[in-house]
Design an enzyme around this catalytic site. Structure first.
Site, PDB file in Angstrom:
ATOM      1  N   ASN C  94       0.819  -1.205   0.000  1.00  0.00           N
ATOM      2  CA  ASN C  94       0.000   0.000   0.000  1.00  0.00           C
ATOM      3  C   ASN C  94       0.855   1.258   0.000  1.00  0.00           C
ATOM      4  O   ASN C  94       0.670   2.152   0.817  1.00  0.00           O
ATOM      5  CB  ASN C  94      -0.935   0.002   1.213  1.00  0.00           C
ATOM      6  CG  ASN C  94      -2.193  -0.803   0.934  1.00  0.00           C
ATOM      7  OD1 ASN C  94      -2.669  -0.831  -0.193  1.00  0.00           O
ATOM      8  ND2 ASN C  94      -2.713  -1.454   1.940  1.00  0.00           N
ATOM      9  N   LYS C 186      -5.616   2.432  -6.762  1.00  0.00           N
ATOM     10  CA  LYS C 186      -5.924   1.723  -5.515  1.00  0.00           C
ATOM     11  C   LYS C 186      -6.237   2.720  -4.389  1.00  0.00           C
ATOM     12  O   LYS C 186      -7.138   2.494  -3.570  1.00  0.00           O
ATOM     13  CB  LYS C 186      -4.739   0.849  -5.101  1.00  0.00           C
ATOM     14  CG  LYS C 186      -4.868   0.174  -3.730  1.00  0.00           C
ATOM     15  CD  LYS C 186      -6.108  -0.708  -3.619  1.00  0.00           C
ATOM     16  CE  LYS C 186      -6.064  -1.670  -2.464  1.00  0.00           C
ATOM     17  NZ  LYS C 186      -5.601  -1.207  -1.190  1.00  0.00           N
ATOM     18  N   GLU C 193     -14.065   3.356  -0.831  1.00  0.00           N
ATOM     19  CA  GLU C 193     -14.407   2.349   0.186  1.00  0.00           C
ATOM     20  C   GLU C 193     -14.789   3.028   1.509  1.00  0.00           C
ATOM     21  O   GLU C 193     -15.788   2.678   2.127  1.00  0.00           O
ATOM     22  CB  GLU C 193     -13.185   1.442   0.373  1.00  0.00           C
ATOM     23  CG  GLU C 193     -13.249   0.417   1.465  1.00  0.00           C
ATOM     24  CD  GLU C 193     -11.854  -0.190   1.711  1.00  0.00           C
ATOM     25  OE1 GLU C 193     -11.279  -0.758   0.758  1.00  0.00           O
ATOM     26  OE2 GLU C 193     -11.333  -0.075   2.837  1.00  0.00           O
TER      27      GLU C 193
END
Lengths: 342, 342, 342, 342
Positions: C94, C186, C193
């Protein structure tokens, strides 16, 4: 005392005037010779180049930059190349405080002191004084105290204060901490300013819309009906409401004073199209909140409202309409011509 | 002139005092006889029951209610039952303006005038004067003008104004429109107040957190790292910063004056736990925005922040943790004991 | 094909298993030898040091890092020191996409290709497949296609697609653009999200509170009264509501599937205290919005709600209480013990 | 079983078709005879007036209304006047749940049962089935079970469930509680829907703007500069990104399926102007949150973004520009013609 001022735009020029009026000696420079000439007429010492500007400053040279953030860095470098240990560079513009932290470190190596000054007061500063938020080394800041004292509003009702910080804060200037702290405090000041402005603007907009029950309303599946029109039949005098709030209410402020004045001139604000610029500090404030994990829903809402006014929600809005059509067969209502607000 | 005041809490009692000081005759009533006695000592005419209260009012009787919103309706009804055509009932409390619209209509049938007055000024009003936002029929409002003029702050710098609205607005009171309009304007005033308060609070919180780079930080997958600690090494003097902003900055205001004072007493605000109440007006403002389709992201953020402080996000937060565990296997970090803010 | 995997935590280990199951050859390394041993038992080739790891990779060596963002940079450098021109480093963690842009530039000078892969799928990826968002040079990405195809979910219903992008997107992996673009996509995925999770959580919280009219409520000046209790008398079965929404509603989603499952296990979510972590991507998404002037009120609200749950509004909330006391004499209500949500 | 359907718009007509296909007997009515005729052709029993409609219903008569909220109340009254004790009126439209609570109470006095059904599924319901959220008296709801079972999607993977609620929830219909509870749950469903849609839209807008570093940018005091253009040089394929997220990512959902489809048809969404309607439920959800003190920053942000798109921030925005001019002399930048999003 003597001070050099580089950048004679609205802010810089007025600051020079306020300094001259209080007996300081000002060496001035601007790429526009007319700006220099105007201040020479008011008693300043003009200069014809950066080199000439620095040469005319007595040691320790104190040079105050009042330039757009985008060109401040290059000019700090240029000045630093002409200065010597013990000199002081002051950045009074709207620089990002990260740049201050970095610049101060670079100049420290050369023995040059760097002082960052967040300056609030806008076009009213000449008359009203400037609120100064100062970052940098203790000695340099103390050396510049006479300049700060003149630029700040002063305060005839200042009380006996325990410490130096509170004493000068009452006069309108404050040494906030090490390099970068001045612009940090100014940055947050502007973040708060955005929030306050938006609070007034949203509230006035609700007042303005309080006559919705008197208006014809589209009746179609794409328009949410007004359920209780009987409670929305008020036609408010926007100028009078903003004026009354100035007197004894909890929300009285200098921004409200200005708002009342603007609404008295034209309650419909017809001179404006509603495109609200933002100049960076609101963005930086939010980044600081994000970095440090501080919730800032009001300050971010105020900033995003400006982005909205700049037209930058468009793709998102189109996507929402596309989704509504996809799941519900909802056809988009045509955009109306901009409302007049009337 | 003569006026009756019913409800002698902090607000009502101080308003009576301000009226007495300016030579008005006040008949007072409260269910607590001690509150009546205290004002009788200051020169008011006491009364022992609602009947007695109304009986002591000369025609046209003018009765001002300064009661909690929850019991205002019942007391308006009770008064109305004892009054006759031409009398005036004034509600100076924090009623929902919907109730004003409904009540005025009912009382109109009896020939009784109903005037709603949004009153701002809090505990400072006795000394500073109250900002009065007034709704109701023209004649009744004009009849009460001497009372409004006394309660309002007044203004030695008031300018020649084109109309009556602007004249009184400069003095701190305004006839905003028909019944309900006074409380509507007061409601929006409080909505703006929430937004302004939150703007300051968020900004000060960002300043407070500006020393994050000096602090140890958990290093685990559930803690977002501070990427640039070098830019977060400021320990600000919160009292001095709020003080300096009072002088010449764009965000100077009465709320800032109070904030600076509170921070000077204790920059850590240790007396407070951070549970922020809301008293209804912020909620109503938002409902008006929703009804009329006005975007109010700042005012709603300020309100929701208060709900958060009241603990009412808990179930939502638990659900977020449950989702994070479900998709990512993230174990919830234990809640820390409340931070001291230090 | 052969691939090296460095970092055998939950994500890395499961990815290796998925690759092994599809016939790929995996060289694995982790500072924890037990993690290596576990995968060797499943058919991977173990390694005992970074040097050993790189040595076991055939040319062009392809090394996939699955490490916490904080240590990824150092390990990329270490690997790069052992690799030669034509090799490929893949960062599947990440990382902040800024780091990708910078790293790719540095490695380009050495002839090493750098590929950033945003990987979504959490603990379900082994079984369900991983959604892969890929950034980097065309040739390197194409070389790794067999790996991506195995890790991604695949799609038995994939349709004939016009181009390569749409073909692989249907299978669950996409070459999004140059270096950094994979982690950028992402990052935004995670921002979305957060927003979706908060939408469900707020909605469920409103359902949970729909029995407010059945509850006793404090009656005091610091508590806003519930005006219409008759409309808040619903005791909803949270598990059943979330379940029914999964079938035919507009808001069905994988997150809702997980939510319904969690609520079926315990509708009170007693295992959670409501401290919601955030891991960085939500913050970065917001910074990108700020930089590019895109309004993101929903994504920011979701992030700030997490900050709130972490206790970081405290100083702001205290300041609000202090202001309320200062202007209105309002005494703060004591904080209640955390509600159970029941 | 037999059911009457009144209101044969897109939703009502499709529901009748789904019922007919499953063997139910449908009596239909609409003010538009052509709508009736179309369904008669599909096997329904037509009616020519409300009286005729009610007469054709066997006892206990079950009449389902599928009408715009604005005319539902009048039609419920009309039906009730023609019905007798034991009959059932079902409102499957988007009524405000307050109205359900009030209507149920009125009809209860006549012995008529009132059932409110929140219906989700949009234009896809005929094929996919409708998610039904049901409020009302137990016996009436049980009587209608065969109708609900047909309209709902059904679920071949439904598991053994402990209770009736969970059993039907798995099939896509749920008796949520007493009158009003069905529309309450549907209302919150739509609130969540707004939040989810906005989360996707904001995220996609950030992706769209990720090429800001490639674009020319105004350089003036009214434009905040892009500090790090090197990180904003991505031209994303919006259709491919939304497609890849459908496979294995955390944010996969039915709304994302529709979004990907829309973007594949036109990634620029040129057919839309970006005026996003709202139909009431989002507003009501927020009012419920306000009444019960539940923080709903995400749901409110989503709603206010729609208000913004409808042009209703205009007066607020003008006021912001007026303030900026007043304190800083900032001249408003002209509004650009709407961007194409390209």
């Amino acid at each position: 005392m003597q001070i050099g001022m580089m950048g004679l735009g609205r802010m810089g020029a007025n600051m020079v005037r306020r300094l001259l009026q209080d007996g300081h000696e000002c060496v001035v420079y601007d790429i526009n010779p007319a700006s220099v000439a105007a201040l020479v007429a008011d008693g300043a010492t003009g200069s014809t180049s950066v080199e000439d500007f620095v040469m005319k400053l007595r040691k320790p040279a104190c040079a105050w930059l009042m330039l757009p953030a985008a060109i401040t860095g290059a000019n700090v470098d240029r000045l630093a190349g002409l200065m010597t240990a013990g000199d002081i560079i002051i950045d009074g513009g709207n620089s990002y405080y990260h740049d201050d932290v970095d610049r101060a470190e670079q100049l420290f190596a050369k023995g040059i002191d760097y002082v960052d000054v967040g300056t609030s007061g806008g076009v009213w500063g000449l008359e009203r004084g400037y609120c100064l938020m100062i970052g940098g080394p203790e000695a340099a800041v103390r050396h510049l105290d006479p300049i700060f004292a003149t630029l700040a509003p002063g305060n005839s009702e200042a009380k006996e204060a325990a410490g130096e910080s509170m004493r000068t804060a009452q006069l309108g200037y404050l040494h906030c901490g090490p390099s970068g702290s001045g612009h940090f405090v100014k940055m947050v000041h502007n973040g708060i300013e955005y929030g306050m402005m938006a609070a007034y603007a949203e509230g006035m907009n609700i007042l303005k819309a309080a006559n919705a029950g008197n208006k014809a309303r589209d009746v179609d599946a794409e328009t949410s009906p007004l359920q209780t029109p009987q409670y929305y039949k008020f036609d408010f005098d926007m100028a009078a409401v903003s004026e009354v709030w100035r007197h004894g209410s909890v929300i009285s402020s200098w921004l409200l004073d200005l708002t009342a004045d603007a609404l008295q001139q034209d309650p419909e604000l017809a001179a404006y199209s509603g495109r609200v610029s933002d100049s960076g500090e609101g963005r930086w404030t939010l980044k600081a909140a994000i970095d440090t994990g501080v919730p800032a829903p009001v300050l971010s809402s105020a900033l995003f409202q400006r982005f909205n006014s700049q037209g930058d929600a468009l793709y998102a809005d189109k996507l929402l309409s596309a989704m509504r059509f996809a799941f519900g067969g909802h056809h988009e209502k045509p955009k109306e011509p901009p409302k007049t607000g009337a």
